[in-house]
Design an enzyme around this catalytic site. Structure first.
Site, PDB file in Angstrom:
ATOM      1  N   SER A  59       0.822  -1.211   0.000  1.00 25.89           N
ATOM      2  CA  SER A  59       0.000   0.000   0.000  1.00 25.89           C
ATOM      3  C   SER A  59       0.856   1.262   0.000  1.00 25.89           C
ATOM      4  O   SER A  59       2.009   1.263   0.419  1.00 25.89           O
ATOM      5  CB  SER A  59      -0.894   0.017   1.246  1.00 25.89           C
TER       6      SER A  59
HETATM    7  N1  SAH Z   1      -1.005  -4.977   4.123  1.00 24.74           N
HETATM    8  C1  SAH Z   1      -0.373  -5.263   2.872  1.00 24.74           C
HETATM    9  C2  SAH Z   1      -1.298  -4.994   1.702  1.00 24.74           C
HETATM   10  C3  SAH Z   1      -1.171  -6.081   0.706  1.00 24.74           C
HETATM   11  S1  SAH Z   1      -2.379  -6.190  -0.542  1.00 24.74           S
HETATM   12  C4  SAH Z   1       0.964  -4.563   2.736  1.00 24.74           C
HETATM   13  O1  SAH Z   1       1.296  -3.709   3.582  1.00 24.74           O
HETATM   14  O2  SAH Z   1       1.717  -4.885   1.830  1.00 24.74           O
HETATM   15  C5  SAH Z   1      -3.610  -7.220   0.203  1.00 24.74           C
HETATM   16  C6  SAH Z   1      -3.261  -8.617   0.539  1.00 24.74           C
HETATM   17  O3  SAH Z   1      -4.447  -9.237   1.039  1.00 24.74           O
HETATM   18  C7  SAH Z   1      -2.810  -9.490  -0.619  1.00 24.74           C
HETATM   19  O4  SAH Z   1      -1.573 -10.050  -0.343  1.00 24.74           O
HETATM   20  C8  SAH Z   1      -3.898 -10.559  -0.744  1.00 24.74           C
HETATM   21  O5  SAH Z   1      -3.406 -11.842  -1.125  1.00 24.74           O
HETATM   22  C9  SAH Z   1      -4.439 -10.591   0.673  1.00 24.74           C
HETATM   23  N2  SAH Z   1      -5.796 -11.131   0.796  1.00 24.74           N
HETATM   24  C10 SAH Z   1      -6.878 -10.918  -0.005  1.00 24.74           C
HETATM   25  N3  SAH Z   1      -7.958 -11.585   0.466  1.00 24.74           N
HETATM   26  C11 SAH Z   1      -7.545 -12.241   1.590  1.00 24.74           C
HETATM   27  C12 SAH Z   1      -8.195 -13.125   2.504  1.00 24.74           C
HETATM   28  N4  SAH Z   1      -9.471 -13.458   2.388  1.00 24.74           N
HETATM   29  N5  SAH Z   1      -7.464 -13.598   3.542  1.00 24.74           N
HETATM   30  C13 SAH Z   1      -6.153 -13.285   3.691  1.00 24.74           C
HETATM   31  N6  SAH Z   1      -5.485 -12.478   2.855  1.00 24.74           N
HETATM   32  C14 SAH Z   1      -6.173 -11.946   1.811  1.00 24.74           C
END
Ligand code: SAH
Length: 208
Positions: A59
């Site tokens: 993000s």
């Molecule tokens: N907090 C992260 C943002 C990553 S993008 C950072 O600082 O980099 C969001 C992430 O959520 C992705 O890696 C995706 O695989 C994960 N995601 C999406 N749906 C999910 C679910 N139901 N359970 C766990 N992870 C999930």
């Protein structure tokens, strides 16, 4: 060089309205470049989201700061993050909270982020490879829950994961947009407040 860029980023975040000094100092402490691949590392302190593996994103620093500020994390809090991704948001939370539990549905990202947590000696992070929509029943209750993937709605099971005065922050899909929503549990009722428009990858079911 990185330090100059980092200071510039902190100033930019302050100018954008991030005023919580603990949040700003956590951003100063955590090396964002560690969570980014070689290709994009020179952009680590630009205020932009960047690609990570498996078509996901780390993000934008402003969004991490904003969500962390809205989450209102205290030193004694137990926090749950759904969507570990690169692990950057989780690392920021680990500076502010007592313990952070984080769930990721993509095995590759779960493993890569664990290696970085070890390298940075962030020992108060516990991670799990699973569908985060199932929550983390063994560790209930949490003081704070943060979703970092966009959801249509939050299921009731997750609302039962927080106690009175608990807070959940989640990007919610609404009218072809995503809005950051803060839910607060008060006397067993859920109050919701709407904040910024955001752009997150979708919350998907199951694991890969
Ligand atoms: N907090 C992260 C943002 C990553 S993008 C950072 O600082 O980099 C969001 C992430 O959520 C992705 O890696 C995706 O695989 C994960 N995601 C999406 N749906 C999910 C679910 N139901 N359970 C766990 N992870 C999930």
């Amino acid at each position: 060089m990185l330090d100059v860029r980092k200071i510039r980023l902190i100033l930019e975040l302050r100018e954008s309205g991030i005023s919580n000094v603990e949040v700003l100092s956590a951003i100063e402490k955590i090396p964002r470049e560690e969570f980014i691949s070689e290709t994009y590392r020179n952009q680590a302190y630009e205020n932009i989201a960047l690609p990570i593996e498996n078509n996901q994103t780390i993000s934008q620093p402003y969004v991490v700061a904003r969500m962390t500020e809205l989450l209102d994390v205290k030193k004694n809090h137990k926090v749950l993050e759904i969507g570990t991704g690169s692990g950057y948001q989780c690392a920021i939370l680990s500076i502010l909270a007592r313990r952070v539990y984080t769930i990721e549905r993509i095995k590759n990202l779960h493993e890569a982020s664990n290696k970085i947590f070890d390298k940075l000696k962030l020992t108060n992070i516990v991670s799990k490879y699973n569908d985060g929509n199932n929550g983390w029943v063994e560790q209930v209750p949490f003081d704070r829950i943060i979703f970092t993937a966009a959801s249509k709605k939050i299921n009731n099971k997750i609302f039962s994961h927080i106690d009175n005065e608990g807070v959940i922050i989640c990007p919610i899909e609404k009218n072809n947009k995503q809005i950051l929503i803060k839910y607060i549990k008060k006397n067993n009722e859920i109050i919701s407040e709407e904040y910024d428009d955001v752009l997150f990858v979708p919350n998907l079911q199951g694991v890969v």
